[in-house]
Design an enzyme around this catalytic site. Sequence first.
Site, PDB file in Angstrom:
ATOM      1  N   THR B  62       0.831  -1.200   0.000  1.00  0.00           N
ATOM      2  CA  THR B  62       0.000   0.000   0.000  1.00  0.00           C
ATOM      3  C   THR B  62       0.870   1.257   0.000  1.00  0.00           C
ATOM      4  O   THR B  62       0.543   2.259  -0.644  1.00  0.00           O
ATOM      5  CB  THR B  62      -0.935   0.004   1.234  1.00  0.00           C
ATOM      6  OG1 THR B  62      -1.755  -1.164   1.170  1.00  0.00           O
ATOM      7  CG2 THR B  62      -1.818   1.237   1.259  1.00  0.00           C
ATOM      8  N   HIS B  65       1.852   1.872  -3.454  1.00  0.00           N
ATOM      9  CA  HIS B  65       0.752   2.487  -4.211  1.00  0.00           C
ATOM     10  C   HIS B  65       0.620   3.970  -3.880  1.00  0.00           C
ATOM     11  O   HIS B  65       0.389   4.799  -4.756  1.00  0.00           O
ATOM     12  CB  HIS B  65      -0.577   1.781  -3.909  1.00  0.00           C
ATOM     13  CG  HIS B  65      -0.625   0.375  -4.389  1.00  0.00           C
ATOM     14  ND1 HIS B  65      -0.164  -0.012  -5.627  1.00  0.00           N
ATOM     15  CD2 HIS B  65      -1.058  -0.777  -3.782  1.00  0.00           C
ATOM     16  CE1 HIS B  65      -0.322  -1.312  -5.780  1.00  0.00           C
ATOM     17  NE2 HIS B  65      -0.853  -1.809  -4.670  1.00  0.00           N
ATOM     18  N   HIS B  85       1.791   2.150   8.431  1.00  0.00           N
ATOM     19  CA  HIS B  85       0.726   1.538   9.246  1.00  0.00           C
ATOM     20  C   HIS B  85       1.158   0.221   9.879  1.00  0.00           C
ATOM     21  O   HIS B  85       0.345  -0.459  10.494  1.00  0.00           O
ATOM     22  CB  HIS B  85      -0.546   1.366   8.403  1.00  0.00           C
ATOM     23  CG  HIS B  85      -0.342   0.598   7.148  1.00  0.00           C
ATOM     24  ND1 HIS B  85       0.045   1.176   5.979  1.00  0.00           N
ATOM     25  CD2 HIS B  85      -0.460  -0.708   6.883  1.00  0.00           C
ATOM     26  CE1 HIS B  85       0.154   0.256   5.027  1.00  0.00           C
ATOM     27  NE2 HIS B  85      -0.148  -0.889   5.566  1.00  0.00           N
ATOM     28  N   GLY B 285      -6.043 -10.561  -1.439  1.00  0.00           N
ATOM     29  CA  GLY B 285      -5.395  -9.741  -2.468  1.00  0.00           C
ATOM     30  C   GLY B 285      -6.403  -8.843  -3.177  1.00  0.00           C
ATOM     31  O   GLY B 285      -7.543  -9.254  -3.399  1.00  0.00           O
ATOM     32  N   LEU B 286      -5.955  -7.629  -3.522  1.00  0.00           N
ATOM     33  CA  LEU B 286      -6.834  -6.695  -4.236  1.00  0.00           C
ATOM     34  C   LEU B 286      -6.526  -6.726  -5.725  1.00  0.00           C
ATOM     35  O   LEU B 286      -5.422  -7.095  -6.131  1.00  0.00           O
ATOM     36  CB  LEU B 286      -6.660  -5.285  -3.672  1.00  0.00           C
ATOM     37  CG  LEU B 286      -7.092  -5.155  -2.204  1.00  0.00           C
ATOM     38  CD1 LEU B 286      -6.767  -3.770  -1.686  1.00  0.00           C
ATOM     39  CD2 LEU B 286      -8.581  -5.450  -2.047  1.00  0.00           C
ATOM     40  N   ILE B 309     -11.835 -10.931   2.627  1.00  0.00           N
ATOM     41  CA  ILE B 309     -11.129 -10.736   3.910  1.00  0.00           C
ATOM     42  C   ILE B 309     -10.506  -9.352   3.913  1.00  0.00           C
ATOM     43  O   ILE B 309      -9.853  -8.946   2.951  1.00  0.00           O
ATOM     44  CB  ILE B 309     -10.000 -11.771   4.088  1.00  0.00           C
ATOM     45  CG1 ILE B 309     -10.514 -13.190   3.886  1.00  0.00           C
ATOM     46  CG2 ILE B 309      -9.328 -11.608   5.455  1.00  0.00           C
ATOM     47  CD1 ILE B 309     -11.291 -13.768   5.006  1.00  0.00           C
TER      48      ILE B 309
END
Lengths: 369, 369, 369, 369
Positions: B62, B65, B85, B285-286, B309
Amino acid sequence: MNPGTPAATELPRTSTSTRARTMRAVVKAKAGPGAEIREVPVPSAGVGEVLLRVLRAGVCGTDLHIHQWDRWSQARMNPPVTLGHEFVGEVVEIGTGVTGLAMGDRVACESHVVCGTCAACRSGHAHLCVNTRILGVDIDGGFAEYVAVPAVNAWRAPANVPLEVAAVMEPCGNAVHTAFAGPLSGCSIAVTGCGPIGLFAIGVARAAGAARVIASDVSPYRLDLARRMQADVVIDAARESFVDRVHELTGGQGVDGVLEMSGNPKAVRDALAALRNGGRLSMLGLFQETFELDWNRLVIFKGVTVQGIIGRRMYETWVQLDRLLTSGRLDLRPAITHVMPMERFDEAIELLAGGKAGKVVLVPWGASA
Amino acid sequence: MNPGTPAATELPRTSTSTRARTMRAVVKAKAGPGAEIREVPVPSAGVGEVLLRVLRAGVCGTDLHIHQWDRWSQARMNPPVTLGHEFVGEVVEIGTGVTGLAMGDRVACESHVVCGTCAACRSGHAHLCVNTRILGVDIDGGFAEYVAVPAVNAWRAPANVPLEVAAVMEPCGNAVHTAFAGPLSGCSIAVTGCGPIGLFAIGVARAAGAARVIASDVSPYRLDLARRMQADVVIDAARESFVDRVHELTGGQGVDGVLEMSGNPKAVRDALAALRNGGRLSMLGLFQETFELDWNRLVIFKGVTVQGIIGRRMYETWVQLDRLLTSGRLDLRPAITHVMPMERFDEAIELLAGGKAGKVVLVPWGASA
Amino acid sequence: MNPGTPAATELPRTSTSTRARTMRAVVKAKAGPGAEIREVPVPSAGVGEVLLRVLRAGVCGTDLHIHQWDRWSQARMNPPVTLGHEFVGEVVEIGTGVTGLAMGDRVACESHVVCGTCAACRSGHAHLCVNTRILGVDIDGGFAEYVAVPAVNAWRAPANVPLEVAAVMEPCGNAVHTAFAGPLSGCSIAVTGCGPIGLFAIGVARAAGAARVIASDVSPYRLDLARRMQADVVIDAARESFVDRVHELTGGQGVDGVLEMSGNPKAVRDALAALRNGGRLSMLGLFQETFELDWNRLVIFKGVTVQGIIGRRMYETWVQLDRLLTSGRLDLRPAITHVMPMERFDEAIELLAGGKAGKVVLVPWGASA
Amino acid sequence: MNPGTPAATELPRTSTSTRARTMRAVVKAKAGPGAEIREVPVPSAGVGEVLLRVLRAGVCGTDLHIHQWDRWSQARMNPPVTLGHEFVGEVVEIGTGVTGLAMGDRVACESHVVCGTCAACRSGHAHLCVNTRILGVDIDGGFAEYVAVPAVNAWRAPANVPLEVAAVMEPCGNAVHTAFAGPLSGCSIAVTGCGPIGLFAIGVARAAGAARVIASDVSPYRLDLARRMQADVVIDAARESFVDRVHELTGGQGVDGVLEMSGNPKAVRDALAALRNGGRLSMLGLFQETFELDWNRLVIFKGVTVQGIIGRRMYETWVQLDRLLTSGRLDLRPAITHVMPMERFDEAIELLAGGKAGKVVLVPWGASA
């Protein structure tokens, strides 16, 4: 052997002498559209089987597909086969090795004949047996005067339900399996698609304790039947937004579960959008084609569970359905719109094709009306 | 008040006098690619919060990204925000109303800051909170010398794990959440995608009792890490058929569960094809885009369960992860390929972008290496 | 902060200027039998708390025990304490750090004040918190004009229920927790003991989809209330055999579940004997003494599950109860036999002691009747 | 019929001509203590049965009770019966109607012969069948050269395990059923009682992902075997407090689950005291007498779940056990302390009675050692 243990039946108990050698049946006689009413031999009860005199039989959307000889039928079927996988009959012959059934018992029938030895069967998931043969599809079914079925597939019908209801325990079992695949008690449940199984699912969800049952379809005829099955809210998806309406009804939160019975890709996307975070989508309806989803937004970020549902749990689903019917809390009659002679099978198919019927039940030749 | 009940802390306990007013931090300063190392004010612990001195922090996909300023980042973020995070820190200030934490406690941190009042929060599904704010995305995170977090989000790190492992409990929690979403004990489990969370998932599935763990990826580098995390079998999906290989390994039956970590549509279709009837596909996974499925064949006829999830169950997942780490049965170290100064954040991003890293952990300014 | 995220309340919002400094309350003033109506200071809302003006409050069997100063009370309580753990009130002051509640909100209240940091709290089992303090037992409760409670414990009452029903959501939550601890939909459920929680449990089981609800007690008065809560069958255990009757009603098979509310050892043994193999016994009633079982015959050979139940799941149980009440499928009114001024607390206690009441609800001084 | 569907066997496949008419067997010949080695007729495979040549057989505590002719045996048994309910054999004859097994298959055997038609069987709980007949107790068992069993009860033994391990899959299935009755992955699990099934349970819990396995017994001999089965901690309950030790090991919190294998009332009370709030107690051990509990303190206030366990889930438990053995993660050999000729049955009984054995396995006459 323990006292009290039922004795294994060593010999077929029967009265074959008085029975005719042939019978009438609705037969898929050859590859291609249509079906014929034919005179065929009366089957007999093999090892572990019973022979039933058919009393009533339900017509399913699958029968329509087989009649139309669609792609699925072409790939799957091997004519000639006697059609019919939803029925109730009376035990008239008991094969070798059968226990727990008696002559004259009135039984509904699980249509999946399973192998009992594959990993799915051994794990308590016989409805997912990799060797399943289906009555009326792979082997001769119940659109006939008589049908032979494995004794284990027979389910003694509750005494308090009429024959036409007992005849449709099989498809109602699909509804029970779908509904009971997740929480129901105190939940808000939407049913997308109000064909016969959707209609049954409305009744099942209500009887099983859903706090609110929302039904959607695009046919006013079917939505009227949904109301008669006691849906709390019906949504005409052709005229209003299902997603907006569900959010409005649930304070913006979404429903706890959707029972998908429409086989419509848009309905699936709407169902996921209308689910609360963490809800469940139980999918029974089949689709004409592949379709796409925004997985991130509709599945992953929402933490939802999507379940493929097929058949009936063998035989937990039957136990659950039996209890709902026996208690009187589930009444399927409003969904059964037509009862007609089996002789008029083609007319039943036309009714289904025209979308002007709920469940159609057939009365075989000689079965008292 | 009962003897034995911990007293509510009435006043902030702190030693602010000795702390500098400003600190270094990795900040997404404005809309557009990149991130800057800046001097920013040291935050303080508000009501219900603790202030942590950051000891180690993990870099996530992330973060890549966000660095690249992809579509998701553009839609979601509101610069300036301090990134980060995944981290472990030491409690150096305790806000009003906090109980159960002490100065000097070494804590990892749940990154989802939830409202506590929406229906999801109230139903025990806080990870699905509709008002979630994420540390390092929506509010200032842990790529800094200090970070203020809600006390409830702090998790005392197991004493037996090194700092770099404690730093990645958050992403490993994703792996635990995914793995524990269905049966593990004695099961065959495939992990599709061997990025850091996939690697963690391999270790988690093994430690949690899976009988066989199969890992797949298209990168030999990652497959080597998968082997070091003790996958029983690794499949190079660029060179061999995942589905064929799984069927071969499972006697034609398919695996019990797939943990999908790749974000690749083909991997999802293959995963469903490689599942046994009745298995589960847990999707973390996205995806870059929508994609289609043959729902009848891959989901409905197989009776599978597909689970979206997200995040970590708050805080059951942390309990489970804590136990796995404390017992020593889960060792994350082989998946942590780089530990480097936070000052070199850009280099860490390049490593990730180049696919030549497992998990990269950063050491903030002044934290002992 | 995200748009749409509720802002943390930074300052107490209140109108204390117009409120009196003292109020009337039912106080356990000292060790020993009895309780007093006293003038005490009005509390105020601390950090994370709200102050409620009490509108209605239910009297519990526990209040009777405290009044009688039984062994449990002697060991647990530390007078002086204002009694009352079942109530509904109106928010009149909002403490620091509270979100999600507004002045004038009408809220019922979870009586367990938990630590949030023990392993049970962290695992999603806050009802099993090892540091639980109970309103009206360990800390001042709701038999008063005002009560201060943690905001998280407040539950906005459904708009469609009358005040006396909102007042008893807490004990009805015990019934929901017990009932929802196992399968309900389509099940046969027995409720042993028809005190107020047993009566609520009858209504809950019916609304939640039990196919048959069987109630037993030895008091004709209570059995009449059970009938009014719509038990399908009531059994007077003083006059007929519970076990025989259940077997007769279930074709010799036994019930699927028993909700044990009597606190009577014989009822437990009978419940186990009346369960089907594999059934569940959910135990909420407390016992005066230890007691013995034939474990082999009643538990092990039958493969039953016995569950100890305490409190309410925080806050899943409240979600479930809210839905049942909001839907209108659960009506608690037949179980509420008396509504009387709080001033007449001693009379309420006498009613309970005499077994001539279902649930008794009190109206505080100044609350409109 | 579908291609790929296994054909029903129409005729018994056998080679009876070459087999002797009589065989040696360990027979409970008459009411009273003891058992005899006798020459008895070789059975044949009836409808749905297979005949096995026995290769190895395990001796169970139940066999000891039968030998001693205790109260349970007196009430249950009906001599003459060939003993032995744990065994592995080779298929040497296949009865009518059997599919899925071939001559020469090496199979272990479920000892519960169930009716298939009672409500428990129909609900997927065949292990709770009300008409169960047990091999070696109610019908002739496997302490013989040959035994006939229902084909459905036969389980093809994993190829990688030695015969003595295959012989004890039945009792190990008890351990699997008990262990898998609740969460294992990442859990702390105590096993109370280290007889053979307790020893198996230690191995099962470890292989299935328990984070810590604590074993207790009062016999140093058995505790040594527990260590060899890889218990993380062993507690000699004769010398130290089980409850204190567990609390010490779990930071005062208690274990997540206890598998009770001792049949000792004190162990049950200690197990409940040593459980964390919300934990589970799974009870397999049988008791000599009724016993009492402090239900409030040990069950209700703690919110624990107590499960009666019997037999093995048919056949999910076998699936689970098969996977654990096939994967190599479960090794039962350390618990098998003796392998001896079946001729020396009395000596095996003496070993068990003296507490100086783990599992004892017998080699029938003529089976290669």
